[in-house]
Design an enzyme around this catalytic site. Sequence first.
Site: not given
Length: 502
Positions: A134, A259
């Site tokens: 992250c 995504e």
Amino acid sequence: MAPHRVPASRRRHARQRGSGAPRSVEMPKLEGFEFWSRTLGGARHVVAPMVDQSELAWRLLSRRHGAQLCYTPMLHAQVFVRDANYRKENLYCEVCPEDRPLIVQFCANDPEVFVQAALLAQDHCDAIDLNLGCPQMIAKRGHYGAFLQEEWDLLQRMILLAHEKLSVPVTCKIRVFPEIDKTVRYAQMLEKAGCQLLTVHGRTKEQKGPLSGPASWEHIKAVRKAVAIPVFANGNIQCLRDVERCIRDTGVQGVMSAEGNLHNPALFEGRSPAVWELADEYLAIVQRHPCPLSYVRAHLFKLWHHTLQVHQQLREELAKVKTLEGIAAVSRELKLRCQEDMSRQKEGEKPTGGLPFFHWICQPYFRPGPKEGNRENGAARSKRALEEEEEGSVDVLSKNKQKKQLRNPHKTFDPSLKPKYAKCGQCGNPKGNRCVFNLCRGCCKKQASQETADCPGHGLLFKTKLEKSLAWKGAQPRLPDPQQAGPREPAGFPEVVGSALA
């Protein structure tokens, strides 16, 4: 003597090894390629862990359309350990046999806390993943994710302890370093510590938002050649052809999509269906497996992304509705608008806006990069620098700032007009204007406590409270010392006794 009870996770591994009924002895957990091929079924199509986006309903939708392995959203290990409601909402909510194989991902920066959380989760999944990828600011503030990638000693201890204590394998998801050789050494260190499967996102932690750019499959290929455990690739995956090309070019065992999956959950099927087909199917799953409304709204924004650029008034409607029924109603209206657009479509007409398909078809979203001229001395500016540059322009305001200006027409975003705050001499935070120590509240409280002083500006009254306490004690009647005083008769008795003698 009671018979030895084999943990559920061990029994599961026993079944995976073809042993039939559970044995009375513990089976060693599967590792590396054996774990990938038997427990994960040789999964090649993987849905990424996505905060607030890879919840159960979305995982079930993705599995129906070609996903072979899913991750939970990233869970915070410390919160998972201390908060029973958090555990229930994110993992213990219900038993769903279709949602396997499943890997639970945690962010953590403490070996003991990570293992405690993993022990609470291991009977509900097939592996525990440590998030080392992250890149967001919240991960920097919390000191986890990609911001641990330089702390190799800490990571070794975390993985080693988890590998020793857990009954399921531990895996890692990482980002790359700019240097391929350092990335390879990083991967080998994690493998040596006990990592059984590695997901490599081919971008550095600086590559995010408008500065994402393409992922480096060269880094992923080098890692795959250098380790003896399965590797998943992440980055540049928008369609099934990308999946196949990535596996061919890098040699990885599987490909993870984030995504691309959000804009087209049928990506792994190699299909691009009408958006409403998947939107309706997802909403039907949510009816059976409820999740927060914010998750549902975010998914619909992704699925209908291209259509909402055409029918922008419905974008506002989707943002405002407060119920699942309201979201479903907006989705139905978008479907009707798309069908009207289809009926008006002329033969031979091509999609507008540079899209590969018409807006009502599930398709990739290509994130726009930095604007031309936003490169200085050959290096890309940071996202924060780009935002600050736009904030300084009166003509260019973000949508959020435009909304604020509608509510308050006199509001200005000119940075030169913002009030200047003096800094605390100890920590750099803004100091209190009336602080007697010229410090922020936190530092003031510490110093006032040490010196037993008052700071009326921050409402801290250590000295006053001490003085009141001492004054109260001084006003209390002093009891005689029992060792100095002679024998006493019980209170209230002398008069009665005296009258009786008289």
